[in-house]
Design a protein around this motif. Structure first.
Motif, PDB file in Angstrom:
ATOM      1  N   ALA A 246       0.845  -1.199   0.000  1.00 56.16           N
ATOM      2  CA  ALA A 246       0.000   0.000   0.000  1.00 56.16           C
ATOM      3  C   ALA A 246       0.878   1.244   0.000  1.00 56.16           C
ATOM      4  N   PRO A 247       0.509   2.250  -0.791  1.00 59.35           N
ATOM      5  CA  PRO A 247       1.332   3.472  -0.821  1.00 59.35           C
ATOM      6  C   PRO A 247       1.262   4.206   0.503  1.00 59.35           C
ATOM      7  N   ARG A 249       0.745   7.209   3.183  1.00 59.14           N
ATOM      8  CA  ARG A 249      -0.222   8.306   3.219  1.00 59.14           C
ATOM      9  C   ARG A 249       0.432   9.577   2.672  1.00 59.14           C
ATOM     10  N   ALA A 269      -1.493  10.240 -10.251  1.00 56.10           N
ATOM     11  CA  ALA A 269      -2.049   9.617  -9.046  1.00 56.10           C
ATOM     12  C   ALA A 269      -2.004  10.544  -7.824  1.00 56.10           C
ATOM     13  N   PRO A 273      -5.029  11.054  -4.492  1.00 60.09           N
ATOM     14  CA  PRO A 273      -4.329   9.974  -3.780  1.00 60.09           C
ATOM     15  C   PRO A 273      -5.247   8.918  -3.180  1.00 60.09           C
ATOM     16  N   LYS A 274      -6.382   9.318  -2.616  1.00 56.68           N
ATOM     17  CA  LYS A 274      -7.266   8.330  -1.992  1.00 56.68           C
ATOM     18  C   LYS A 274      -7.948   7.465  -3.045  1.00 56.68           C
ATOM     19  N   ALA A 277      -5.248   5.085  -4.431  1.00 53.78           N
ATOM     20  CA  ALA A 277      -4.947   3.994  -3.506  1.00 53.78           C
ATOM     21  C   ALA A 277      -6.058   2.947  -3.521  1.00 53.78           C
ATOM     22  N   SER A 280      -6.021   0.900  -6.852  1.00 52.32           N
ATOM     23  CA  SER A 280      -4.880   0.012  -7.080  1.00 52.32           C
ATOM     24  C   SER A 280      -4.665  -0.996  -5.967  1.00 52.32           C
ATOM     25  N   ALA A 281      -5.454  -0.931  -4.899  1.00 52.26           N
ATOM     26  CA  ALA A 281      -5.237  -1.815  -3.748  1.00 52.26           C
ATOM     27  C   ALA A 281      -5.321  -3.279  -4.162  1.00 52.26           C
TER      28      ALA A 281
END
Length: 300
Positions: A246-247, A249, A269, A273-274, A277, A280-281
């Protein structure tokens, strides 16, 4: 010609995130935040006229432009590939190893260090020139994946790394890999995962006139790979789909604009960002396959 519009990409990412919310992965607050973000994106003047028309660049021309810097910068695909490739190669004894689409000799060097007798084949003379410098004791030959300049049943191992997205049809290429393998020989393939190709993971280059370009890329599903192997009479031994963590925060304000075309979609991206994320999770970054040619032919 590809029409790349950063706003279209961002709305697509928001859409994937909202679909995942629709099936229960996220709550009402997440959905409302995404819809508000979509409205903000539609009103963002930095995105309105940022689109570019991008040429599709053939492999030889594209790698001619990319060869001088191919090994210089960080490449996330290399990081995902290295551990799973090493794990598979640890199970294969040294022998004659064909590095198909060897590029700058990244895998050729790895094979030589493991005691294999490597042969590197690539369509790009520019990449081969760098490979010969990198692995001077290896044999390198210019050639096409559809017509490998290698005799039937002459290799104990074929490795093809991060190359088959450039191939339109996997079936004849995998059949060619099977042709050059000895009975009991191994085929190891790594490639950008089709889900990452679908999200824009296609290398940017400039064509001979300096215009924006993307290397020709095709999205092959895991099933496409497996069917091509079975069609060639190969046994499927292993299939791995490593996913990135996971990227972190995000910290600080988001970027003020989409960035230049040649870093899309990675510069896009951080604008959402949210949503990025969520979209792509758990999505794999790489596909790794290990096949084997049976020691006896399969019955029809």
């Amino acid at each position: 010609m590809i029409h790349e519009h950063p706003l279209a990409y961002l709305l697509g990412i928001e859409g994937i995130a909202l679909l995942r919310a629709f099936t229960g992965e996220h709550d009402r607050a997440f959905v409302e935040a995404r819809l508000a973000e979509v409205r903000r994106l539609l009103d963002d003047p930095s995105l309105t006229d940022a689109a570019v028309d991008v040429e599709r660049v053939e492999v030889v021309d594209g790698y001619r432009a990319w060869a001088p810097t191919y090994d210089d910068g960080p490449n996330a695909a290399f990081e995902f590939e290295a551990p799973v490739l090493a794990e598979i190669l640890d199970t294969i004894p040294p022998g004659v190893a064909l590095d198909a689409a060897c590029g700058t000799g990244r895998h050729t060097s790895l094979l030589a260090a493991r005691g294999h007798r490597p042969i590197g084949v690539d369509a790009s003379p520019d990449m081969l020139a760098r490979a010969r410098t990198r692995v001077p004791d290896a044999r390198f030959v210019q050639g096409d994946l559809h017509r490998l300049p290698v005799r039937d049943a002459s290799a104990d191992l074929v490795v093809s790394g991060l190359a088959l997205t450039h191939v339109r049809d996997l079936v004849p290429v995998v059949a060619e890999f099977a042709r050059v393998l000895r009975p009991g020989g191994h085929l190891v393939i790594t490639d950008v995962h089709p889900e990452h190709v679908a999200r824009g993971s296609v290398p940017p280059v400039r064509d001979a006139e300096g215009r924006p370009g993307r290397l020709v890329a095709h999205r092959h599903t895991v099933g496409d790979h497996v069917r091509a192997a079975l069609h060639a009479g190969l046994e499927v031994r292993r299939c791995e789909e490593p996913a990135p963590p996971a990227p972190p925060r995000p910290s600080g304000p988001p970027p003020s604009g989409p960035g230049p075309w040649d870093v899309w979609p990675w510069s896009l991206a951080p604008l959402v960002p949210k949503a990025a994320a969520a979209a792509s999770a758990g999505v794999p970054a790489l596909l790794a396959l290990h096949h084997r040619r049976p020691t006896t032919p399969r019955p029809d």
